[in-house]
Design a protein around this motif. Structure first.
Motif, PDB file in Angstrom:
ATOM      1  N   ARG A   1       0.835  -1.205   0.000  1.00 22.43           N
ATOM      2  CA  ARG A   1       0.000   0.000   0.000  1.00 22.43           C
ATOM      3  C   ARG A   1       0.866   1.248   0.000  1.00 22.43           C
ATOM      4  O   ARG A   1       0.627   2.191  -0.758  1.00 22.43           O
ATOM      5  CB  ARG A   1      -0.938  -0.010   1.211  1.00 22.43           C
ATOM      6  N   LEU A   2       1.913   1.256   0.835  1.00 22.94           N
ATOM      7  CA  LEU A   2       2.820   2.404   0.889  1.00 22.94           C
ATOM      8  C   LEU A   2       3.538   2.611  -0.447  1.00 22.94           C
ATOM      9  O   LEU A   2       3.697   3.733  -0.922  1.00 22.94           O
ATOM     10  CB  LEU A   2       3.840   2.232   2.025  1.00 22.94           C
ATOM     11  N   LYS A   3       3.965   1.503  -1.046  1.00 21.77           N
ATOM     12  CA  LYS A   3       4.653   1.577  -2.334  1.00 21.77           C
ATOM     13  C   LYS A   3       3.718   2.124  -3.414  1.00 21.77           C
ATOM     14  O   LYS A   3       4.087   2.987  -4.215  1.00 21.77           O
ATOM     15  CB  LYS A   3       5.158   0.179  -2.716  1.00 21.77           C
ATOM     16  N   ALA A   4       2.497   1.634  -3.430  1.00 23.46           N
ATOM     17  CA  ALA A   4       1.508   2.106  -4.403  1.00 23.46           C
ATOM     18  C   ALA A   4       1.208   3.584  -4.180  1.00 23.46           C
ATOM     19  O   ALA A   4       1.085   4.354  -5.141  1.00 23.46           O
ATOM     20  CB  ALA A   4       0.226   1.284  -4.298  1.00 23.46           C
ATOM     21  N   GLU A   5       1.114   4.005  -2.922  1.00 26.23           N
ATOM     22  CA  GLU A   5       0.851   5.413  -2.611  1.00 26.23           C
ATOM     23  C   GLU A   5       2.015   6.285  -3.082  1.00 26.23           C
ATOM     24  O   GLU A   5       1.802   7.365  -3.651  1.00 26.23           O
ATOM     25  CB  GLU A   5       0.650   5.562  -1.102  1.00 26.23           C
ATOM     26  N   GLN A   6       3.242   5.803  -2.878  1.00 26.08           N
ATOM     27  CA  GLN A   6       4.412   6.546  -3.321  1.00 26.08           C
ATOM     28  C   GLN A   6       4.418   6.673  -4.844  1.00 26.08           C
ATOM     29  O   GLN A   6       4.678   7.745  -5.386  1.00 26.08           O
ATOM     30  CB  GLN A   6       5.680   5.841  -2.835  1.00 26.08           C
ATOM     31  N   MET A   7       4.105   5.594  -5.537  1.00 23.25           N
ATOM     32  CA  MET A   7       4.049   5.635  -7.004  1.00 23.25           C
ATOM     33  C   MET A   7       2.949   6.584  -7.470  1.00 23.25           C
ATOM     34  O   MET A   7       3.112   7.318  -8.446  1.00 23.25           O
ATOM     35  CB  MET A   7       3.841   4.213  -7.554  1.00 23.25           C
ATOM     36  N   ARG A   8       1.830   6.560  -6.770  1.00 19.64           N
ATOM     37  CA  ARG A   8       0.720   7.436  -7.106  1.00 19.64           C
ATOM     38  C   ARG A   8       1.131   8.904  -6.960  1.00 19.64           C
ATOM     39  O   ARG A   8       0.815   9.744  -7.800  1.00 19.64           O
ATOM     40  CB  ARG A   8      -0.485   7.114  -6.218  1.00 19.64           C
ATOM     41  N   GLU A   9       1.868   9.211  -5.889  1.00 18.23           N
ATOM     42  CA  GLU A   9       2.333  10.577  -5.672  1.00 18.23           C
ATOM     43  C   GLU A   9       3.288  11.009  -6.780  1.00 18.23           C
ATOM     44  O   GLU A   9       3.210  12.133  -7.279  1.00 18.23           O
ATOM     45  CB  GLU A   9       3.016  10.698  -4.306  1.00 18.23           C
ATOM     46  N   GLU A  10       4.191  10.105  -7.175  1.00 17.43           N
ATOM     47  CA  GLU A  10       5.121  10.419  -8.264  1.00 17.43           C
ATOM     48  C   GLU A  10       4.360  10.658  -9.562  1.00 17.43           C
ATOM     49  O   GLU A  10       4.664  11.586 -10.313  1.00 17.43           O
ATOM     50  CB  GLU A  10       6.136   9.289  -8.442  1.00 17.43           C
ATOM     51  N   ALA A  11       3.372   9.829  -9.809  1.00 19.34           N
ATOM     52  CA  ALA A  11       2.562   9.983 -11.019  1.00 19.34           C
ATOM     53  C   ALA A  11       1.794  11.298 -10.973  1.00 19.34           C
ATOM     54  O   ALA A  11       1.627  11.971 -12.002  1.00 19.34           O
ATOM     55  CB  ALA A  11       1.604   8.803 -11.172  1.00 19.34           C
ATOM     56  N   MET A  12       1.331  11.675  -9.781  1.00 20.44           N
ATOM     57  CA  MET A  12       0.600  12.934  -9.638  1.00 20.44           C
ATOM     58  C   MET A  12       1.508  14.110  -9.974  1.00 20.44           C
ATOM     59  O   MET A  12       1.103  15.065 -10.628  1.00 20.44           O
ATOM     60  CB  MET A  12       0.043  13.078  -8.218  1.00 20.44           C
TER      61      MET A  12
END
Length: 165
Positions: free
Chosen positions: A61-72
């Motif tokens: 979940r943390l990894k996905a959230e980090q990737m989501r932030e980078e994508a944002m």
């Protein structure tokens, strides 16, 4: 009094279970049953596996959230570029629309001027025809009366509705 008796009987019937004697074990903690060591080991193992799964899920979940932030962040830059392009397109469309409107207005103005000119020419044509027709008519009163009367008739020979002549 007759009405009070049924109320008393009903309240006693309903409150009787609350007044009943409680069992001896009530309020005391239940004794734990002894679990065999083998079963206890399996339960501990399952708890450990469940905890590992929770930890892995939290990491994912943390990894996905980090990737989501980078994508944002990347998306913000591309979103800004997209918005700039959209604004430029809208400005170009407005400019072409304004030019088209100006062209249409110029066309309408030219058309109105042409119509006005044609109407004026048509009116002049009608007036000249009317003047020629009038000039060609014979005057019946010509040569009759005094010179002063003839001069007055000549002066007032215009039609009353043609005051502009």
């Amino acid at each position: 009094m007759k009405k009070a008796i049924p109320y008393l009987v009903t309240s006693l019937v309903l409150s009787a279970p609350a007044l009943a004697q409680q069992p001896d074990a009530a309020g005391k903690e239940m004794k734990e049953t002894k679990i065999p060591a083998e079963a206890q080991a399996r339960m501990d193992e399952k708890r450990a596996m469940a905890e590992q799964k929770r930890m892995m899920a939290e990491q994912q979940r943390l990894k996905a959230e980090q990737m989501r932030e980078e994508a944002m962040e990347e998306g913000k830059v591309s979103e800004e570029k997209r918005m700039e392009g959209k604004k430029k397109r809208m400005m170009a469309e407005k400019k072409t629309e304004m030019m088209h409107d100006e062209h249409m207005m110029a066309g309408k103005k030219a058309e109105m001027m042409h119509d006005k000119h044609m109407k004026g020419a048509k009116d002049n044509k009608g007036m000249t025809k009317q003047a020629e027709k009038k000039a060609g008519q014979e005057r019946k009163e010509l040569g009759k009366g005094s010179e002063q009367g003839q001069a007055a008739r000549e002066e007032n020979s215009k039609k009353w509705w043609q005051f502009w002549k």
